[in-house]
Design a protein around this motif. Structure first.
Motif, mmCIF file in Angstrom:
data_model
loop_
_atom_site.group_PDB
_atom_site.id
_atom_site.type_symbol
_atom_site.label_atom_id
_atom_site.label_comp_id
_atom_site.label_asym_id
_atom_site.label_seq_id
_atom_site.Cartn_x
_atom_site.Cartn_y
_atom_site.Cartn_z
ATOM 1 N N SER A 87 -5.317 5.230 -6.538
ATOM 2 C CA SER A 87 -5.646 4.229 -7.553
ATOM 3 C C SER A 87 -4.930 2.918 -7.228
ATOM 4 C CB SER A 87 -5.231 4.765 -8.916
ATOM 5 O OG SER A 87 -5.156 3.739 -9.836
ATOM 6 N N HIS A 88 -3.662 3.033 -6.886
ATOM 7 C CA HIS A 88 -2.870 1.845 -6.560
ATOM 8 C C HIS A 88 -3.471 1.121 -5.350
ATOM 9 C CE1 HIS A 88 0.780 -0.583 -6.023
ATOM 10 N NE2 HIS A 88 0.590 -0.375 -4.732
ATOM 11 N N ASN A 89 -3.719 1.879 -4.305
ATOM 12 C CA ASN A 89 -4.233 1.269 -3.075
ATOM 13 C C ASN A 89 -5.590 0.614 -3.293
ATOM 14 O OD1 ASN A 89 -1.967 2.235 -1.920
ATOM 15 N ND2 ASN A 89 -2.934 3.753 -0.612
ATOM 16 N N ARG A 90 -6.423 1.275 -4.045
ATOM 17 C CA ARG A 90 -7.754 0.729 -4.309
ATOM 18 C C ARG A 90 -7.644 -0.583 -5.080
ATOM 19 N NH1 ARG A 90 -12.405 4.032 -3.552
ATOM 20 N NH2 ARG A 90 -13.489 2.399 -4.675
ATOM 21 N N LYS A 91 -6.710 -0.610 -6.040
ATOM 22 C CA LYS A 91 -6.549 -1.818 -6.844
ATOM 23 C C LYS A 91 -6.053 -2.985 -5.985
ATOM 24 C CE LYS A 91 -5.834 0.256 -11.362
ATOM 25 N NZ LYS A 91 -4.920 0.463 -12.482
ATOM 26 N N VAL A 92 -5.116 -2.703 -5.104
ATOM 27 C CA VAL A 92 -4.585 -3.757 -4.228
ATOM 28 C C VAL A 92 -5.708 -4.328 -3.368
ATOM 29 C CG1 VAL A 92 -3.054 -4.175 -2.255
ATOM 30 C CG2 VAL A 92 -2.235 -2.854 -4.194
ATOM 31 N N ARG A 93 -6.477 -3.443 -2.792
ATOM 32 C CA ARG A 93 -7.562 -3.884 -1.903
ATOM 33 C C ARG A 93 -8.653 -4.612 -2.667
ATOM 34 N NH1 ARG A 93 -7.826 -0.735 3.078
ATOM 35 N NH2 ARG A 93 -10.058 -0.853 2.934
ATOM 36 N N ALA A 94 -8.969 -4.115 -3.842
ATOM 37 C CA ALA A 94 -10.004 -4.776 -4.652
ATOM 38 C C ALA A 94 -9.552 -6.179 -5.031
ATOM 39 C CB ALA A 94 -10.280 -3.957 -5.906
ATOM 40 N N GLN A 95 -8.284 -6.295 -5.355
ATOM 41 C CA GLN A 95 -7.752 -7.601 -5.736
ATOM 42 C C GLN A 95 -7.800 -8.556 -4.542
ATOM 43 O OE1 GLN A 95 -6.957 -8.243 -8.847
ATOM 44 N NE2 GLN A 95 -6.374 -10.350 -8.438
ATOM 45 N N ALA A 96 -7.424 -8.044 -3.359
ATOM 46 C CA ALA A 96 -7.442 -8.873 -2.151
ATOM 47 C C ALA A 96 -8.871 -9.338 -1.853
ATOM 48 C CB ALA A 96 -6.880 -8.085 -0.974
ATOM 49 N N LYS A 97 -9.796 -8.433 -2.031
ATOM 50 C CA LYS A 97 -11.189 -8.777 -1.760
ATOM 51 C C LYS A 97 -11.685 -9.829 -2.773
ATOM 52 C CE LYS A 97 -15.510 -6.755 -0.459
ATOM 53 N NZ LYS A 97 -16.461 -7.178 -1.465
ATOM 54 N N ALA A 98 -11.269 -9.645 -4.010
ATOM 55 C CA ALA A 98 -11.669 -10.587 -5.056
ATOM 56 C C ALA A 98 -11.108 -11.973 -4.758
ATOM 57 C CB ALA A 98 -11.177 -10.098 -6.412
ATOM 58 N N VAL A 99 -9.889 -12.023 -4.228
ATOM 59 C CA VAL A 99 -9.285 -13.326 -3.891
ATOM 60 C C VAL A 99 -10.117 -14.009 -2.807
ATOM 61 C CG1 VAL A 99 -7.276 -14.420 -2.817
ATOM 62 C CG2 VAL A 99 -6.949 -12.739 -4.617
ATOM 63 N N MET A 121 0.848 -1.186 0.000
ATOM 64 C CA MET A 121 0.000 0.000 0.000
ATOM 65 C C MET A 121 0.886 1.239 0.000
ATOM 66 S SD MET A 121 -3.292 -0.978 0.362
ATOM 67 C CE MET A 121 -4.311 -0.021 1.451
#
Lengths: 241, 584
Positions: A18-30, A1
């Protein structure tokens, strides 16, 4: 982050946000994918520290190396065709299997878990189960063939009834996955013998008509050393040091 | 009967505008124009395709040139050749009357003489375009004058229904013939084309930065799609499948880069669209604006400030480049074009987005074939874009059975293997002529994550052999952002650190709150101290937390309790202001 500070300009803020949101969205998707794969909540997010005590330290010379290869270099693990888990008790095997499945799903994959008894039962039955996507055994075979990571847990001889076609369906699934290099995690209820002992061991599932060729190959190919296609994890019984 | 009487079919038509100098100019230019048309076939073809009309309601002012042009035009339409002297004789001999006036041999002779006179004029071909434009200008002037003449009195005397009268006049002006000359139509021979081709190739080699295309600024898309002026692109997708979001992101990126964008929104209102645009620019969850208030789920100080900053940035840097036209579903294309024309009258438009084809009202009626009506709308829109040299982008739906199949396939697709996603031209709803005529066809499909994290853009139709490829983009539905993928497929260390951190719950990941910093060791040590995430890193106290941050602990506990409840700003205690949290 990336850390957003009060002094960030709008452009810097946009970049970091944008970066942080993408990381979190990816984690949530996993996490979502892990749930869809059928990983129960209690086996979800098993980290390195929790995995180490699961591994049989008598069987594996360097437990840390094994665990690091799972957690720090999962892309290498993704290239293995079969990840074989045996030893220990049911809880330990499930923990290890689900941990590996989760680890691989976290590499932007999709996965699926089947209890072997249930899978074998459905594949040896002509019944149509419900009206969903996997209503018959051909549909189940199709789904199991194509899914990114397949985890078949608690494989035992008793699940395969003699004179049924289960072995052929298993072969169809595993042969396709082997050809297209899709990792399959299989856990066996009994510790598998290694090398030539396999042929004479009662735990080896070498009746090709009953278990299929692939289960036969896997059950007698248990190797301690690194293998191009196989990755073996022997877990220890709960409570053993 | 003198020669003028023979050739004047309707005398009244000769008096077009009471302007003697204009008439003198017409007398001078029209014969010269005809002289070129008698000698140069390419100019004649251009004049016809340009829309130069013969007859009493046509372009030419004077009766004799009008008569001669009628013969030239008719002869060309019939035989596809230039009118020769002998052909003129034959035509004249075969005529017994012109209009209601019978003609005799003298009159035929007069006509032949006029042909000779015109043919003998010195009129260089290079003057052709100038003469054509002057003739067209006078034609437009006459039409405009006629409208004003007939409507002026009614307008002056009107005591009610003025708006209708103005609309009627406006409509008549919109229908002025040849106001938008067909500048797109062109006949180019190989010999003429080759020097231009050489010039273009050299120019591209020497100045690659002068790229005629307008990039979407999503590099994965720009590699495949060349959105040059005059191209027509159809963005297809499922219902709620990200078509508008993709178009909106493309529009925003283009506007931000300085291109003039006109976004026609037939479904959504303009103001909410601009609010979304602001949320997108500030990367703030749009739902926060919807929820309102200053609470956890609304607009805390930091988000409010970023939004205000974003509006100012848009105002200063992007504003002149983005226009949004809001229209109700069922609006006819003529009306849409009229609205776009209003924007165009103020400034040049580079890109026209229309969202979406299916909701545009039909102006044709093919019995039982609404797909053909939609295809006609698409065709007209495409032609309008081409003539005006716009990059035109429209949205279209997928067929329901196809959408279901594609959705199932997309469930199996991953970022490193999107091969399952495939949208072909036959999957698009409506007439296949829409995609057949389009230059580019993009299909936007969201992945099956909940909420979706990736958008697969499939090349349903693309230049050369670039179609049938799939581009994977990052998608953030909560702020409506589509962007280039930031991470390679596979292991993402930062994602792993979140996944294997017991302190971070799934709920925390769903909330925006932790975005402002990574959880520090201090915050981890405090059980469930997630409100720390709110603190800007520079302002986060390094001292022992239990002594220095009692308020934060209190806030955290409050938040945990609150998160289980329905969002309600009224429940936010006084100490939960962002001043406290951020130390601003």
């Amino acid at each position: 982050m990336q850390i957003i500070t009060a002094d960030d300009t709008l452009v810097e803020y946009q970049k970091k946000m944008s970066h942080n949101r993408k990381v979190r969205a990816q984690a949530k998707a996993v996490l979502q994918r892990a749930k869809e794969a059928g990983i129960p909540e209690k086996y979800m997010r098993i980290n390195k520290e929790s995995f180490i005590p699961l591994v049989d330290n008598y069987y594996h010379n360097d437990v840390n190396k094994l665990v690091n290869s799972i957690y720090d270099d999962p892309l290498k693990l993704l290239k293995k065709e079969f990840i074989v888990i045996d030893g220990g008790d049911v809880q330990q095997r499930k923990s290890a299997g689900f941990a590996v499945l989760f680890r691989l799903i976290a590499c932007d994959q999709r996965g699926m878990h089947w209890e072997n008894s249930k899978l074998a039962h459905q594949l040896q039955s002509l019944k149509v189960f419900g009206t969903g996507e996997a209503s018959g055994r051909n549909d189940i075979t199709e789904i199991c063939r194509n899914v990114g990571i397949l985890f078949i847990s608690e494989c035992s001889q008793g699940d395969f009834r003699p004179n049924f076609e289960t072995g052929r369906f298993y072969d169809e699934i595993l042969s396709y996955r082997d050809d297209y290099r899709k990792p399959t995690i299989i856990s066996f209820t009994n510790p598998l013998p290694s090398g030539d002992v396999a042929l004479n061991s009662e735990n080896a599932m070498i009746d090709l008509e009953r278990f299929g060729q692939y289960i036969g190959i896997i059950s007698k190919s248990h190797k301690k050393t690194d293998d191009e296609r196989f990755f073996t994890i022997r877990v220890k019984e709960n409570g053993r040091k | 009967m003198d020669e003028n009487e023979i050739l004047e079919i309707e005398k009244s038509c000769n008096v077009r505008v009471n302007n003697e100098s204009l008439k003198a100019l017409a007398k001078k230019e029209e014969p010269r124009f005809l002289s070129i048309l008698l000698k140069d076939q390419e100019c004649l073809m251009d004049a016809i395709s340009f829309g130069i009309k013969d007859g009493e309601e046509g372009h030419l002012w004077l009766p004799k040139p009008r008569f001669l042009f009628s013969i030239i035009h008719e002869y060309y339409k019939k035989y596809g050749k230039l009118l020769t002297r002998t052909a003129m004789e034959s035509v004249m001999d075969s005529l017994s009357s012109i209009g209601r006036v019978k003609i005799d041999d003298d009159e035929r002779t007069t006509a032949r003489m006029y042909f000779d006179e015109v043919f003998g004029l010195e009129a260089p071909v290079s003057d052709y375009e100038l003469l054509r434009d002057h003739i067209n200008g006078r034609y437009l002037q006459w039409q405009g004058f006629e409208i004003m003449k007939s409507e002026m009195e009614g307008l002056v005397k009107a005591t009610n229904g003025q708006a209708e009268k103005i609309k009627h006049i406006q409509n008549r002006f919109l229908h002025i013939d040849n106001l938008e000359a067909d500048s797109y139509c062109l006949t180019l021979g190989m010999v003429d084309a080759m020097p231009k081709v050489r010039e273009h190739i050299t120019e591209r080699r020497e100045h690659p930065e002068d790229d005629p295309r307008i990039p979407t600024y999503i590099s994965a898309l720009d590699k495949t799609y060349y959105l040059t002026p005059c191209t027509y692109t159809v963005v297809s997708g499922m219902i709620n499948g990200g078509k508008t979001t993709l178009m909106f992101n493309m529009a925003m990126n283009m506007a931000r880069a300085g291109h003039n964008v006109c976004f026609v929104s037939i479904e959504k209102e303009a103001l909410p669209l601009f609010i979304r645009l602001t949320a997108l620019h500030a990367l703030v969850d749009y739902n926060r604006i919807k929820a309102g208030g200053k609470g956890d789920y609304g607009l805390s100080d930091v988000y409010y400030q970023k939004l205000i900053e974003a509006t100012k940035d848009i105002e200063d840097n992007i504003k002149p480049n983005f226009d949004c036209i809001q229209l109700v579903p069922g609006t006819k294309l003529s009306k849409i074009i009229a609205e776009v024309e209003k924007v165009k009258s103020r400034k040049k438009i580079d890109v026209l987005f229309v969202d979406y084809l299916g909701v545009i009202g039909y102006e044709t009626h093919h019995q039982g074939r609404p797909d053909l009506d939609e295809a006609m709308v698409s065709k007209r829109l495409q032609a309008y874009g081409k003539i005006n040299r716009f990059v035109t982008v429209v949205a279209s739906q997928l067929k329901t059975p196809s959408a279901k199949e594609i959705r199932n396939k997309s469930k199996k697709a991953t970022a490193d293997d999107p091969s399952q996603v495939e949208v072909n031209t036959e999957d698009l709803a409506g007439s296949k002529m829409i995609i057949a005529d389009a230059d580019n066809g993009l299909s936007a499909i969201l992945n099956s994550d909940s909420p979706p994290t990736k958008m697969f853009v499939y090349g349903t139709k693309a230049r050369d052999d670039e179609s049938r490829s799939c581009v994977v983009l990052d998608f953030d539905g909560r702020i409506g952002r589509v962007s280039d993928p930031e991470f390679d497929s596979g292991q993402i260390t930062e994602v792993d650190s979140l996944l294997y951190d017991d302190q971070i719950t799934e709920e925390d990941l769903s909330s925006d709150d932790g975005l402002f910093s990574s959880p520090t060791e201090e915050s981890k040590a405090i059980d469930g101290l997630n409100e720390d995430d709110f603190c800007f890193a520079e302002e986060k106290p390094k001292e022992p937390k239990e002594i220095e941050k009692p308020k934060s602990v209190e806030i955290k506990n409050n938040k945990k309790e609150k998160s289980k409840k329905k969002p309600d700003d009224d429940q936010v205690p006084e100490e939960l202001t962002d001043d406290d949290i951020f130390g601003l």
